[in-house]
Design an enzyme around this catalytic site. Structure first.
Site, short mmCIF file in Angstrom:
data_model
loop_
_atom_site.label_atom_id
_atom_site.label_comp_id
_atom_site.label_asym_id
_atom_site.label_seq_id
_atom_site.Cartn_x
_atom_site.Cartn_y
_atom_site.Cartn_z
N HIS A 52 0.81 -1.22 0.00
CA HIS A 52 0.00 0.00 0.00
C HIS A 52 0.84 1.27 0.00
O HIS A 52 0.35 2.33 -0.34
CB HIS A 52 -0.94 0.00 1.22
CG HIS A 52 -2.04 -1.01 1.11
ND1 HIS A 52 -3.32 -0.67 0.77
CD2 HIS A 52 -2.04 -2.35 1.27
CE1 HIS A 52 -4.08 -1.75 0.74
NE2 HIS A 52 -3.32 -2.80 1.04
N ASP B 109 3.27 9.49 -1.22
CA ASP B 109 2.10 8.73 -0.78
C ASP B 109 1.90 7.55 -1.72
O ASP B 109 2.08 7.70 -2.94
CB ASP B 109 0.85 9.64 -0.84
CG ASP B 109 -0.09 9.40 0.33
OD1 ASP B 109 -0.11 8.28 0.86
OD2 ASP B 109 -0.81 10.35 0.71
P1 ADQ Z 1 -3.14 6.20 4.63
O1 ADQ Z 1 -1.80 6.81 4.67
O2 ADQ Z 1 -3.84 6.02 5.91
O3 ADQ Z 1 -3.11 4.78 3.87
P2 ADQ Z 1 -5.09 7.68 2.76
O4 ADQ Z 1 -5.20 6.91 1.53
O5 ADQ Z 1 -4.82 9.13 2.54
O6 ADQ Z 1 -4.00 7.19 3.70
O7 ADQ Z 1 -6.44 7.67 3.67
C1 ADQ Z 1 -7.06 6.58 4.14
C2 ADQ Z 1 -8.45 6.91 4.73
O8 ADQ Z 1 -8.38 7.58 5.97
C3 ADQ Z 1 -9.36 7.74 3.83
O9 ADQ Z 1 -10.55 7.04 3.68
C4 ADQ Z 1 -9.58 9.05 4.60
O10 ADQ Z 1 -10.87 9.58 4.46
C5 ADQ Z 1 -9.35 8.64 6.02
N1 ADQ Z 1 -8.81 9.77 6.80
C6 ADQ Z 1 -7.59 10.31 6.67
N2 ADQ Z 1 -7.45 11.34 7.54
C7 ADQ Z 1 -8.62 11.45 8.22
C8 ADQ Z 1 -9.10 12.34 9.23
N3 ADQ Z 1 -8.35 13.32 9.72
N4 ADQ Z 1 -10.38 12.16 9.68
C9 ADQ Z 1 -11.14 11.18 9.16
N5 ADQ Z 1 -10.74 10.32 8.21
C10 ADQ Z 1 -9.49 10.44 7.74
C11 ADQ Z 1 -2.21 3.93 3.15
C12 ADQ Z 1 -1.23 4.61 2.21
C13 ADQ Z 1 -1.97 5.42 1.16
C14 ADQ Z 1 -2.98 4.53 0.41
C15 ADQ Z 1 -3.84 3.75 1.40
C16 ADQ Z 1 -4.69 2.69 0.67
O11 ADQ Z 1 -0.33 5.45 2.95
O12 ADQ Z 1 -1.07 5.99 0.23
O13 ADQ Z 1 -3.79 5.33 -0.40
O14 ADQ Z 1 -3.05 3.07 2.36
O15 ADQ Z 1 -3.88 1.81 -0.06
#
Ligand code: ADQ
Length: 469
Positions: free
Chosen positions: A157, A365
């Site tokens: 991921h 990311d």
């Molecule tokens: P993450 O780094 O956690 O995941 P991301 O893809 O940006 O990141 O977000 C994941 C989820 O968390 C989204 O559904 C978002 O809405 C939610 N979220 C983030 N911040 C939030 C907040 N402050 N309040 C509420 N909800 C929040 C990892 C990798 C990413 C990749 C994902 C999926 O780092 O690059 O996209 O896995 O593979």
């Protein structure tokens, strides 16, 4: 249809909506095949390192959720030490933040062996096993060592950095050999895929067999990019639901005289939050027409607060927000509203829809799902504009976003200014193209293509006809 077994560090109950798109998409296959989701329970117990801990089994409809506890020493080495202290920073190109303490890798290996020992007896011969993310890179080879011959795929991921960065990890060759024991290695972007190919070619003399197949370490494996998507239908339904609509109306009322910009992230150094604040400050400095108007709502959810790099970023962010508000704020206008908390998932679409601009500007990311959620939540007749870092995996797909280099505060400020003034027709055109991409490549498409490719990979290896799921 073969049974699907998903393995990830944490397990989500797919029946709960808060579980999010990934759990929902996996649930579709898990439900259809009566599968298993296996992972860490999230509990830390006080037993001897490497010792046995209890397995917990919970039935979630036709799906079995199987989790195990970790003892303190294993947890600290595997999760805090190696996964979050070495692999997370290195995969985000931050060698300067990695802590290469040698005992961590042993704990990481020990926990992967423990996962394998607990999981192997639960497997049936024709299961398909799908392992997720950087916590579990060696799990495939540990399962193979126990004689498991099932189809095993792996999806990363986070980004895979170029070989010179990856090779800075002590034990990088062992990690990469572990990756090569899978039948399919899935990466988020073409760029990550290229890094994988170039590493195995240069460091392991892999032979390309065409169509994503490689001969390396005396076996054949398949590799490719599988950009993860969101559950577009689910997110659109969430946008239309009362809680999101209420949030949208409240924000519209509250900010009727302003132009709203939004950022939603986990508080993580990879997300480029201080850089984003500096770009916003630059916007206010260079473009006086944004004064009393542009208002940035930045939500940063707490994350890994026991790691010092995270507390540093928290303080930097708070001080930047304070100085921007102090220098530019008026009695009736606060330029930045910063909240260090998680917003309920049901409210997020309302916040996205009320915003004219989303700032998705990570320094690095894997994908970034917030970018896709923002697009799906927009009103197609009067949509907001996505300002997107070229260093997010999503940038390969979301070409019609306004692309920025987050390290360049002036360039980012200029792009934000363009976004704030973009005519409606252009916004609609860009949004329609972006939405079409999100719909075409949603999370169900992602699951389908990965699992079909995994079925193909094994068939190639054994010479049997391609299996269809
Ligand atoms: P993450 O780094 O956690 O995941 P991301 O893809 O940006 O990141 O977000 C994941 C989820 O968390 C989204 O559904 C978002 O809405 C939610 N979220 C983030 N911040 C939030 C907040 N402050 N309040 C509420 N909800 C929040 C990892 C990798 C990413 C990749 C994902 C999926 O780092 O690059 O996209 O896995 O593979």
């Amino acid at each position: 249809m073969p049974r699907l077994v998903v393995v990830s560090n944490r397990v989500a109950d797919p029946r709960k909506t808060a579980a999010g798109g990934l759990a929902v998409a996996l649930a579709e296959f898990l439900n259809n095949t009566g599968g298993i989701w296996f992972g860490w329970s999230g509990k830390v117990v006080e037993t001897a390192a490497g010792g046995d801990t209890a397995l917990h089994t919970q039935q979630a409809g036709p799906v079995k959720l199987v989790t195990m506890d970790l003892n303190r020493e294993d947890h600290d080495a595997y999760y805090l030490g190696y996964s979050n202290g070495v692999l997370w920073p290195v995969c985000h190109y931050r060698l300067d933040l990695a802590d290469f303490e040698t005992s961590h890798i042993e704990g990481y290996r020990r926990v992967n062996q423990l996962f394998a020992r607990k999981l192997a007896p639960l497997l049936q011969p024709d299961d398909i096993v799908w392992v997720h993310d950087y916590h579990l890179i060696p799990l495939g080879s540990e399962l193979r060592a126990l004689g498991c011959q099932q189809r095993i795929g792996f999806f990363l991921h986070v980004p895979l950095p170029p070989p010179p960065i990856f090779a800075a990890i002590p034990g990088h060759d062992w990690l990469m050999k572990g990756l090569c024991s899978y039948d399919l290695v899935g990466l988020q972007s073409e760029e990550d895929h290229e890094h994988f190919c170039s590493y195995i070619t240069r460091e392991a003399h892999a032979q390309p067999l065409g169509e994503g197949l490689w001969r390396v370490f005396n076996r054949t494996l398949r590799a490719g990019s599988f950009p993860i998507g969101i559950d577009v239908e689910e997110f659109a339904a969430l946008t239309a639901a009362p809680e999101a609509r209420e949030m949208h109306e409240r924000m519209k009322r509250e900010y009727s005289l302003r132009k709203l910009l939004v950022g939603v992230d986990r508080l993580d150094y990879s997300k480029g939050l201080p850089h984003r604040m500096r770009a916003f400050r630059e916007l206010l400095k260079r473009y006086p027409d944004t004064h009393r108007s542009a208002t940035l709502i930045q939500i940063a959810s707490p994350s890994r607060e026991d790691v010092s790099a995270y507390t540093d970023i928290l303080h930097e962010l708070e001080s930047l927000c304070g100085s921007i508000n102090g220098n530019y704020g008026e009695l009736d206008w606060m330029p930045v509203r910063y909240m260090h908390r998680t917003v309920a998932r049901a409210k997020l679409p309302g916040l996205y829809r009320a915003s004219q601009v989303a700032l998705v500007t990570p320094l690095r990311d894997g994908m970034n799902l917030v970018a896709k959620e923002f697009i799906v939540a927009q009103d197609p007749d009067d949509p907001g504009v996505l300002v997107l870092s070229r260093f997010a995996g999503a940038a390969e797909q979301l070409r019609e976003a306004l692309m920025v280099n987050p390290y360049d505060a002036e360039g980012t400020a200029e792009a934000i200014h363009i976004a704030l003034q973009m005519p409606r027709e252009e916004r609609k055109e860009r949004h329609a193209a972006l939405l079409a991409t999100c719909k075409r490549c949603d999370v169900h498409w992602w699951c389908d293509t990965f699992l079909q490719s995994l079925a193909k990979a094994q068939a190639q290896e054994t010479g049997t006809p391609w299996l269809r799921l």
